[in-house]
Structure formats: structure tokens, C-alpha cells
Design a protein around this motif. Structure first.
Motif, PDB file in Angstrom:
ATOM      1  N   GLY A   1     125.942  34.209  67.903  1.00  0.00           N
ATOM      2  CA  GLY A   1     125.225  35.425  67.551  1.00  0.00           C
ATOM      3  C   GLY A   1     126.093  36.307  66.661  1.00  0.00           C
ATOM      4  O   GLY A   1     127.102  35.872  66.117  1.00  0.00           O
ATOM      5  N   HIS A   2     125.706  37.541  66.524  1.00  0.00           N
ATOM      6  CA  HIS A   2     126.420  38.497  65.678  1.00  0.00           C
ATOM      7  C   HIS A   2     127.119  39.501  66.574  1.00  0.00           C
ATOM      8  O   HIS A   2     126.456  40.253  67.294  1.00  0.00           O
ATOM      9  N   HIS A   3     128.448  39.503  66.537  1.00  0.00           N
ATOM     10  CA  HIS A   3     129.240  40.358  67.424  1.00  0.00           C
ATOM     11  C   HIS A   3     130.310  41.089  66.636  1.00  0.00           C
ATOM     12  O   HIS A   3     130.885  40.540  65.706  1.00  0.00           O
ATOM     13  N   ILE A   4     130.577  42.306  67.045  1.00  0.00           N
ATOM     14  CA  ILE A   4     131.764  43.038  66.619  1.00  0.00           C
ATOM     15  C   ILE A   4     132.409  43.535  67.898  1.00  0.00           C
ATOM     16  O   ILE A   4     131.769  44.220  68.701  1.00  0.00           O
ATOM     17  N   ALA A   5     133.663  43.146  68.087  1.00  0.00           N
ATOM     18  CA  ALA A   5     134.361  43.495  69.323  1.00  0.00           C
ATOM     19  C   ALA A   5     135.443  44.528  69.047  1.00  0.00           C
ATOM     20  O   ALA A   5     136.121  44.480  68.016  1.00  0.00           O
ATOM     21  N   PHE A   6     135.593  45.448  69.983  1.00  0.00           N
ATOM     22  CA  PHE A   6     136.616  46.480  69.931  1.00  0.00           C
ATOM     23  C   PHE A   6     137.588  46.248  71.075  1.00  0.00           C
ATOM     24  O   PHE A   6     137.206  45.766  72.140  1.00  0.00           O
ATOM     25  N   ALA A   7     138.841  46.615  70.866  1.00  0.00           N
ATOM     26  CA  ALA A   7     139.876  46.393  71.873  1.00  0.00           C
ATOM     27  C   ALA A   7     139.736  47.322  73.069  1.00  0.00           C
ATOM     28  O   ALA A   7     140.191  46.995  74.167  1.00  0.00           O
ATOM     29  N   SER A   8     139.100  48.476  72.878  1.00  0.00           N
ATOM     30  CA  SER A   8     138.929  49.427  73.980  1.00  0.00           C
ATOM     31  C   SER A   8     137.660  50.240  73.744  1.00  0.00           C
ATOM     32  O   SER A   8     137.186  50.365  72.608  1.00  0.00           O
ATOM     33  N   VAL A   9     137.152  50.814  74.812  1.00  0.00           N
ATOM     34  CA  VAL A   9     135.972  51.663  74.687  1.00  0.00           C
ATOM     35  C   VAL A   9     136.312  52.905  73.871  1.00  0.00           C
ATOM     36  O   VAL A   9     135.463  53.427  73.126  1.00  0.00           O
TER      37      VAL A   9
END
Length: 114
Positions: A28-36
Motif C-alpha cells: 500500500g501507500h505509507h509514510i512512516a514517522f519515527a515518533s508521534v
């Protein structure tokens, strides 16, 4: 419908997703961040408003985005470039920007403090 999922992921989780993609598993299409905290630093309320105005609308000029949200072009310009730098928006033809998704899903869990 193409949905972008914004969420939290460690470097190891990112590697696991990459390995699965190389095995041919759809990610799918994801963008992940290291922290909230980083997620909310990038996705401020004003930038979220831009995404709402741009979702499913195709490429548009920064001036058009500013018109749709009723904000100053210079301020929108700064927010658009922050979203471009984070990989949330893409550059289109002729200096236009595009949010190429029909929906956004934000995925993270808030747990009790240890």
C-alpha cells in the motif's frame, strides 16, 4: 480508491516492510514517522487543512491551494514545501503540486505511560 496511511514505524519496521515489498507483498501507500511528535510537527492543523483541500483534486498551483483554504499564498507556500520535504506531497508539471490520494488514514496507538 488510493489511500495514504500515515503512521509510526521504527527503522526495523521500515526494513521489514521493504523486505516484504521485495518479496512481492503489496504494501500500500505509507509514510512512516519515527515518533508521534514528529508526525504532528509535520502535520500541523494548517497543513492538514491543505491536505483536506487537495485530497482527490489532482495537481494545482500553490495559489489555487491558498485560495481554496482562504490563506495567504506565502504562508501556504511554506506549508506546501514542508509537506514536499516530508514526502507527503508530490511535484506536478509546471510548478504545480499534487496530493495523489483519495483518502488519508492516520494509524498509531496511544498507550498508558510506563
Amino acid at each position: 480508491m488510493t489511500t495514504l496511511t500515515l503512521g509510526l514505524a521504527s527503522v526495523e519496521q521500515g526494513r521489514e516492510r521493504l523486505a516484504a515489498a521485495f518479496r512481492g507483498e503489496a504494501q500500500g501507500h505509507h509514510i512512516a514517522f519515527a515518533s508521534v511528535e514528529l508526525l504532528w510537527k509535520v502535520l500541523t492543523a494548517k497543513r492538514w487543512e491543505l491536505l483536506q483541500a487537495m485530497t482527490g483534486q489532482g495537481a494545482m498551483s500553490i495559489r489555487e491551494v491558498a485560495r481554496r483554504v482562504g490563506r495567504d499564498v506565502k504562508a501556504v507556500h511554506g506549508d506546501v514545501h514542508a509537506l514536499l520535504d516530508a514526502g507527503v506531497l508530490d511535484r506536478g508539471d509546471g510548478g504545480r503540486v499534487v496530493f495523489p490520494y483519495d483518502a488519508v488514514h492516520v494509524d498509531f496507538t496511544l498507550r498508558t505511560a510506563a
